[in-house]
Design a protein around this motif. Sequence first.
Motif, mmCIF file in Angstrom:
data_model
loop_
_atom_site.group_PDB
_atom_site.id
_atom_site.type_symbol
_atom_site.label_atom_id
_atom_site.label_comp_id
_atom_site.label_asym_id
_atom_site.label_seq_id
_atom_site.Cartn_x
_atom_site.Cartn_y
_atom_site.Cartn_z
ATOM 1 N N GLY A 87 0.706 -1.146 0.085
ATOM 2 C CA GLY A 87 0.159 -0.050 0.010
ATOM 3 C C GLY A 87 1.102 1.169 -0.023
ATOM 4 O O GLY A 87 0.028 2.330 -0.021
ATOM 5 N N ILE A 88 2.148 1.209 0.319
ATOM 6 C CA ILE A 88 3.051 2.292 0.138
ATOM 7 C C ILE A 88 3.121 3.004 -1.244
ATOM 8 O O ILE A 88 3.982 2.051 -2.326
ATOM 9 C CB ILE A 88 4.381 2.074 0.794
ATOM 10 N N MET A 89 2.744 3.903 -1.811
ATOM 11 C CA MET A 89 2.740 4.518 -3.186
ATOM 12 C C MET A 89 4.050 5.333 -3.374
ATOM 13 O O MET A 89 4.351 5.309 -4.539
ATOM 14 C CB MET A 89 1.449 5.169 -3.266
ATOM 15 N N GLU A 90 4.359 5.950 -2.614
ATOM 16 C CA GLU A 90 5.901 6.857 -2.664
ATOM 17 C C GLU A 90 6.391 7.063 -1.092
ATOM 18 O O GLU A 90 5.600 7.130 -0.306
ATOM 19 C CB GLU A 90 5.251 8.036 -3.180
ATOM 20 N N GLN A 91 7.616 7.006 -1.249
ATOM 21 C CA GLN A 91 8.118 6.843 0.173
ATOM 22 C C GLN A 91 8.361 8.364 0.424
ATOM 23 O O GLN A 91 8.558 8.764 1.686
ATOM 24 C CB GLN A 91 9.460 6.170 0.184
ATOM 25 N N ALA A 92 8.834 9.254 -0.459
ATOM 26 C CA ALA A 92 9.170 10.868 -0.181
ATOM 27 C C ALA A 92 8.014 11.524 0.020
ATOM 28 O O ALA A 92 6.959 11.031 -0.715
ATOM 29 C CB ALA A 92 10.173 11.338 -1.275
ATOM 30 N N ALA A 93 8.312 12.756 0.633
ATOM 31 C CA ALA A 93 6.949 13.568 0.654
ATOM 32 C C ALA A 93 6.527 14.049 -0.526
ATOM 33 O O ALA A 93 5.371 14.540 -0.779
ATOM 34 C CB ALA A 93 7.406 14.792 1.772
ATOM 35 N N GLY A 94 7.270 14.288 -1.553
ATOM 36 C CA GLY A 94 7.168 14.891 -2.992
ATOM 37 C C GLY A 94 7.249 16.423 -2.977
ATOM 38 O O GLY A 94 7.870 16.944 -2.056
ATOM 39 N N VAL A 95 7.064 16.696 -4.383
ATOM 40 C CA VAL A 95 7.610 18.231 -4.731
ATOM 41 C C VAL A 95 6.613 19.308 -4.072
ATOM 42 O O VAL A 95 7.126 20.318 -4.043
ATOM 43 C CB VAL A 95 7.424 18.459 -6.080
ATOM 44 N N MET A 96 5.338 18.950 -3.548
ATOM 45 C CA MET A 96 4.584 19.856 -3.118
ATOM 46 C C MET A 96 4.719 19.931 -1.694
ATOM 47 O O MET A 96 4.425 18.975 -1.034
ATOM 48 C CB MET A 96 3.049 19.729 -3.431
ATOM 49 N N PRO A 97 4.766 21.072 -0.848
ATOM 50 C CA PRO A 97 4.597 21.126 0.498
ATOM 51 C C PRO A 97 3.259 20.389 1.099
ATOM 52 O O PRO A 97 2.267 20.517 0.421
ATOM 53 C CB PRO A 97 4.690 22.600 0.890
ATOM 54 N N PHE A 99 1.511 21.087 3.543
ATOM 55 C CA PHE A 99 0.121 21.898 4.117
ATOM 56 C C PHE A 99 -0.661 22.167 2.732
ATOM 57 O O PHE A 99 -1.805 22.277 3.279
ATOM 58 C CB PHE A 99 0.731 23.176 4.581
ATOM 59 N N VAL A 100 -0.225 21.837 1.775
ATOM 60 C CA VAL A 100 -1.038 21.932 0.344
ATOM 61 C C VAL A 100 -2.140 20.970 0.446
ATOM 62 O O VAL A 100 -3.322 21.237 0.112
ATOM 63 C CB VAL A 100 -0.236 21.953 -0.726
ATOM 64 N N TYR A 101 -1.934 19.955 0.905
ATOM 65 C CA TYR A 101 -2.638 18.682 1.014
ATOM 66 C C TYR A 101 -3.565 18.549 2.099
ATOM 67 O O TYR A 101 -4.139 17.642 2.564
ATOM 68 C CB TYR A 101 -1.844 17.459 0.883
ATOM 69 N N ARG A 177 -8.224 15.103 6.097
ATOM 70 C CA ARG A 177 -7.542 16.354 6.364
ATOM 71 C C ARG A 177 -8.273 17.139 7.910
ATOM 72 O O ARG A 177 -7.607 17.545 8.278
ATOM 73 C CB ARG A 177 -7.942 17.345 5.141
ATOM 74 N N HIS A 178 -9.628 16.936 7.862
ATOM 75 C CA HIS A 178 -10.061 17.216 9.161
ATOM 76 C C HIS A 178 -9.224 16.668 10.193
ATOM 77 O O HIS A 178 -9.130 17.307 11.315
ATOM 78 C CB HIS A 178 -11.584 16.994 9.441
ATOM 79 N N LEU A 179 -8.764 15.488 10.108
ATOM 80 C CA LEU A 179 -8.115 14.549 11.438
ATOM 81 C C LEU A 179 -6.481 15.186 11.356
ATOM 82 O O LEU A 179 -5.752 14.498 12.089
ATOM 83 C CB LEU A 179 -8.155 13.267 11.130
ATOM 84 N N GLY A 180 -6.235 16.142 10.457
ATOM 85 C CA GLY A 180 -4.677 16.674 10.079
ATOM 86 C C GLY A 180 -3.867 15.773 9.352
ATOM 87 O O GLY A 180 -2.430 15.972 9.578
ATOM 88 N N VAL A 181 -4.342 15.005 8.525
ATOM 89 C CA VAL A 181 -3.556 14.224 7.661
ATOM 90 C C VAL A 181 -3.464 14.692 6.365
ATOM 91 O O VAL A 181 -4.433 15.250 5.834
ATOM 92 C CB VAL A 181 -4.270 12.888 7.572
ATOM 93 N N ALA A 182 -2.334 15.045 5.893
ATOM 94 C CA ALA A 182 -2.083 15.327 4.378
ATOM 95 C C ALA A 182 -2.455 14.376 3.464
ATOM 96 O O ALA A 182 -2.020 13.137 3.564
ATOM 97 C CB ALA A 182 -0.576 15.782 4.051
ATOM 98 N N THR A 183 -3.481 14.521 2.606
ATOM 99 C CA THR A 183 -4.200 13.571 1.904
ATOM 100 C C THR A 183 -4.153 14.321 0.562
ATOM 101 O O THR A 183 -4.543 15.379 0.412
ATOM 102 C CB THR A 183 -5.549 13.148 2.435
ATOM 103 N N ARG A 184 -3.854 13.321 -0.555
ATOM 104 C CA ARG A 184 -4.139 13.587 -2.040
ATOM 105 C C ARG A 184 -4.978 12.589 -2.709
ATOM 106 O O ARG A 184 -5.100 11.522 -2.398
ATOM 107 C CB ARG A 184 -2.862 13.948 -2.661
ATOM 108 N N GLU A 206 -4.389 9.296 -1.300
ATOM 109 C CA GLU A 206 -3.061 8.888 -0.717
ATOM 110 C C GLU A 206 -2.888 9.528 0.676
ATOM 111 O O GLU A 206 -2.920 10.858 0.374
ATOM 112 C CB GLU A 206 -1.820 8.945 -1.537
ATOM 113 N N ALA A 207 -2.613 9.142 1.644
ATOM 114 C CA ALA A 207 -2.284 9.860 3.046
ATOM 115 C C ALA A 207 -0.880 9.724 3.252
ATOM 116 O O ALA A 207 -0.179 8.668 3.361
ATOM 117 C CB ALA A 207 -3.180 9.129 4.068
#
Length: 265
Positions: A87-97, A99-101, A177-184, A206-207
């Motif tokens: 279930g892990i789709m990407e290990q790094a946080a990525g290019v976008m900060p 908080f955007v998510y 996001r309401h629970l404070g999780v960055a999600t896309r 993806e969280a």
Amino acid sequence: MRIAIQHNSRYHYKTPPAFALQKARLTPLSDFRQNVEQWQLIVTGAEQQLTSRDAFGNTCTLIRADPDVEILEVSAQGMIDTEETQGIMEQAAGVMPLFVYRQPTALTAKSEDLAALAESVRQDDPIDMLHRLMDAIAEKVLYEPGVTHVGTTADEALQEGRGVCQDLTHIFLVAARHLGVATRYTSGYFVSGNDLGGDASHGWAEAFVPNVGWIGFDPTNRRCPDERYVRIASGRDYTDVSPVSGVRVGAGSERLTVSLAVEQQ
């Protein structure tokens, strides 16, 4: 798993548009869980103008319709090798900060009912909490095509109690996001078999969990994505990842037909 994909979108114009420009997000990237062995984007009735990366790191191709075109076709096809990553789709946080998510969008605005749904699964273990959220959404919203549309908001889908993968994913985004999780929102394809949502491009959430990475959650099928899934694009909501979007001027009515084949080789 070796997966062959053939995705065709055909636009029929009753009157040829004076101008039409489309943006296609139909090109996958290789990463630690998928390898793009071969891929091509073929257009008929138009010309590819530019291919670049957007702010989210997605590959975007601008397509301009030929003059007097009546049928414009966009075909994406290729071969992808995938691996099971729990279930892990990407290990790094990525290019976008991150908080955007965590920010709402027009399609993912919070409501009292969505907040209550989120609070019903709140707990200290973030991964278990997100699994419980996925299950709660699957129980509350029935997968049923034709009830909602691309502009349906997460709250509208929750009130309706029916929708498609886009709707269930948007509900997950708001609650997480309401629970404070960055999600896309992530778009792509999967080898569906008898699963739901395999007759068109698919969407899931993806969280980001610290020290783990981006974990996929597919509330439509009530599971984390496995080796059957191919990622194409990600963003804040469906608007950021729609396979083909654009503008046209001076055309009459438009009819879109789509065909998709996703098969294990």
